[in-house]
Scaffold this motif. Structure first.
Motif, PDB file in Angstrom:
ATOM      1  N   ARG A 103      10.959  -5.047   7.099  1.00 12.19           N
ATOM      2  CA  ARG A 103      10.999  -3.604   7.287  1.00 12.19           C
ATOM      3  C   ARG A 103       9.904  -3.087   8.217  1.00 12.19           C
ATOM      4  N   TRP A 104      10.312  -2.265   9.179  1.00 13.45           N
ATOM      5  CA  TRP A 104       9.394  -1.425   9.960  1.00 13.45           C
ATOM      6  C   TRP A 104       9.985  -0.035   9.869  1.00 13.45           C
ATOM      7  N   GLY A 105       9.396   0.844   9.086  1.00 13.04           N
ATOM      8  CA  GLY A 105      10.017   2.140   8.836  1.00 13.04           C
ATOM      9  C   GLY A 105       9.039   3.290   8.780  1.00 13.04           C
ATOM     10  N   THR A 106       9.346   4.259   7.907  1.00 17.80           N
ATOM     11  CA  THR A 106       8.633   5.534   7.886  1.00 17.80           C
ATOM     12  C   THR A 106       7.139   5.408   7.552  1.00 17.80           C
ATOM     13  N   GLN A 120      18.647  -4.609  11.990  1.00 23.99           N
ATOM     14  CA  GLN A 120      18.481  -5.013  10.585  1.00 23.99           C
ATOM     15  C   GLN A 120      17.231  -4.445   9.916  1.00 23.99           C
ATOM     16  N   HIS A 121      16.191  -4.150  10.727  1.00 26.34           N
ATOM     17  CA  HIS A 121      14.891  -3.860  10.098  1.00 26.34           C
ATOM     18  C   HIS A 121      14.159  -2.595  10.584  1.00 26.34           C
ATOM     19  N   PHE A 122      14.501  -2.084  11.749  1.00 24.93           N
ATOM     20  CA  PHE A 122      13.716  -1.003  12.338  1.00 24.93           C
ATOM     21  C   PHE A 122      14.338   0.361  12.007  1.00 24.93           C
ATOM     22  N   PHE A 123      13.648   1.109  11.141  1.00 22.34           N
ATOM     23  CA  PHE A 123      14.103   2.450  10.756  1.00 22.34           C
ATOM     24  C   PHE A 123      15.584   2.465  10.374  1.00 22.34           C
ATOM     25  N   VAL A 124      15.947   1.559   9.485  1.00 21.97           N
ATOM     26  CA  VAL A 124      17.332   1.495   9.004  1.00 21.97           C
ATOM     27  C   VAL A 124      17.656   2.799   8.268  1.00 21.97           C
ATOM     28  N   GLY A 125      18.790   3.392   8.610  1.00 26.01           N
ATOM     29  CA  GLY A 125      19.220   4.629   7.957  1.00 26.01           C
ATOM     30  C   GLY A 125      18.715   5.898   8.640  1.00 26.01           C
ATOM     31  N   THR A 144       0.818  -1.221   0.000  1.00 31.70           N
ATOM     32  CA  THR A 144       0.000   0.000   0.000  1.00 31.70           C
ATOM     33  C   THR A 144       0.844   1.259   0.000  1.00 31.70           C
ATOM     34  N   PHE A 145       2.170   1.121   0.041  1.00 29.78           N
ATOM     35  CA  PHE A 145       3.012   2.326   0.137  1.00 29.78           C
ATOM     36  C   PHE A 145       4.312   2.104  -0.632  1.00 29.78           C
ATOM     37  N   ASN A 146       4.974   3.214  -0.927  1.00 29.41           N
ATOM     38  CA  ASN A 146       6.276   3.169  -1.601  1.00 29.41           C
ATOM     39  C   ASN A 146       7.362   3.508  -0.571  1.00 29.41           C
ATOM     40  N   PRO A 147       8.112   2.516  -0.128  1.00 30.06           N
ATOM     41  CA  PRO A 147       9.078   2.755   0.950  1.00 30.06           C
ATOM     42  C   PRO A 147      10.155   3.785   0.594  1.00 30.06           C
ATOM     43  N   ASN A 148      10.640   3.753  -0.638  1.00 34.24           N
ATOM     44  CA  ASN A 148      11.710   4.693  -1.008  1.00 34.24           C
ATOM     45  C   ASN A 148      11.212   6.133  -1.038  1.00 34.24           C
ATOM     46  N   LEU A 149       9.998   6.298  -1.565  1.00 33.08           N
ATOM     47  CA  LEU A 149       9.404   7.640  -1.600  1.00 33.08           C
ATOM     48  C   LEU A 149       9.212   8.165  -0.173  1.00 33.08           C
ATOM     49  N   LEU A 150       8.640   7.336   0.692  1.00 31.64           N
ATOM     50  CA  LEU A 150       8.411   7.758   2.080  1.00 31.64           C
ATOM     51  C   LEU A 150       9.720   8.095   2.785  1.00 31.64           C
ATOM     52  N   SER A 196       5.166   3.708   9.008  1.00 24.70           N
ATOM     53  CA  SER A 196       4.436   3.511  10.270  1.00 24.70           C
ATOM     54  C   SER A 196       4.242   4.809  11.045  1.00 24.70           C
ATOM     55  N   LEU A 197       4.787   5.919  10.530  1.00 33.10           N
ATOM     56  CA  LEU A 197       4.735   7.164  11.301  1.00 33.10           C
ATOM     57  C   LEU A 197       3.367   7.824  11.240  1.00 33.10           C
TER      58      LEU A 197
END
Ligand SMILES: CC(=O)N[C@H]1[C@@H](OP(=O)(O)OP(=O)(O)OC[C@H]2O[C@@H](n3ccc(=O)[nH]c3=O)[C@H](O)[C@@H]2O)O[C@H](CO)[C@H](O)[C@@H]1O
Ligand SMILES: [Mn+2]
Length: 269
Positions: free
Chosen positions: A134-137, A54-59, A14-20, A139-140
């Motif tokens: 991945r658990w990242g942006t 490895q997976h939580f808000f990498v970068g 449902t989302f684009n991770p790179n864009l987010l 989820s904000l």
């Protein structure tokens, strides 16, 4: 997919991770995560922390707060640049219900102790769990709830809300949107401060009248999120359970509770 109050429900695809990520990179956001490891639950820390790397808000800038009564048992886990860990001492307790519920008060205090200088968003997570994806942006949000993996296919009449009207966690028949997890929630510092403060106060006021909600702080959180709708809802991908086979609608398990022997690790049964 959106809720009837137009909050996104986050599923893989449902989302684009790179864009987010590119949007949030410009904002230079800082993420805090709280995790409690009291008594024997320190055994879960290594795997939790290593998989978070490895997976939580990498970068992104991540500050993990470990609350424990056994600071010497906190493992040394190598963290990438921009990521750090702080250990906070907490007393032990003879009842797991109290350890679990007291998190609300301690998170409230953490935020009040000037967390604003260190973070913009906060996630509060169970330690007996691990990241797989991945658990990242994506989820904000302001107030963020996670749909419990055990009930997302059920009618609300089956949700294990607190059903005694005397409790401040009461949810009446016919009420409630989702059954949310106590093991993962988050949002902005302001929203999570209000949630933890309200749940803590209601838990204490219930206790004064000799009542403990069916699922402790999870029940209070569910009442809170019925009244105060989350602005983002995370699918059960964000807190699955390792003992449950993956259902076909779940394409990716991102975070899950590990299998544990309750009798061996809790201070009481
Ligand atoms: C997946 C999920 O939503 N889990 C919830 C669920 O059961 P769980 O069976 O997952 O609860 P649990 O045993 O994991 O306890 C919750 C958390 O409290 C901490 N802890 C607990 C006991 C102890 O001796 N030491 C310690 O540190 C630890 O961080 C643990 O992850 O119900 C609990 C409330 O009753 C909480 O709402 C949990 O978040
Ligand atoms: Mn748990």
């Amino acid at each position: 997919m959106v809720t009837p109050w137009l909050a996104p429900v986050v599923w893989e695809g449902t989302f684009n991770p790179n864009l987010l990520d590119s949007i949030y990179k410009l904002k230079n956001i800082r993420i805090a995560a709280t995790v409690f490891a009291v008594g024997k639950y320190t055994i879960f820390l290594k795997n939790f922390l290593e998989t978070a790397e490895q997976h939580f808000f990498v970068g992104f800038q991540v500050h993990v707060y470990v609350f424990t009564d056994r600071p010497l048992d906190v493992p040394q886990v190598k963290m990438s640049a921009g990521r750090q860990l702080t250990v906070r001492s907490v007393p032990n307790s003879q009842r797991w219900q109290e350890i679990s519920a007291r998190r609300m008060e301690l998170i409230q205090k953490l935020i009040e102790d000037n967390l604003h200088s260190y973070a913009d968003y906060i996630f509060c997570l169970d330690v007996d769990s691990q990241f797989h994806g991945r658990w990242g942006t994506e989820s904000l949000g302001g107030l963020v709830g996670v749909i419990h993996p055990g009930y997302y296919r059920d009618d609300r009449s089956r949700f294990p809300y607190e059903r005694r009207p005397e409790s401040r966690a009461y949810v009446a028949p016919g009420e409630g949107d989702f059954y949310y997890c106590g093991g993962a929630f988050g949002g902005t510092l302001e929203e999570v401060h209000l949630l933890t403060k309200t749940c803590h106060t209601n838990f204490i006021d219930d206790a004064k009248e000799g009542i403990e909600a069916a699922w402790q702080e999870e029940s209070h959180l569910n009442r809170y999120m019925w009244i105060n709708k989350p602005s983002k809802v995370l699918s059960p991908e964000y807190l699955w359970q390792d003992f449950k086979p993956r259902n076909p609608e779940v394409h990716l398990v991102r975070f899950s509770g590990v299998i544990k022997n309750y009798a061996a690790i809790r201070p009481n049964v």
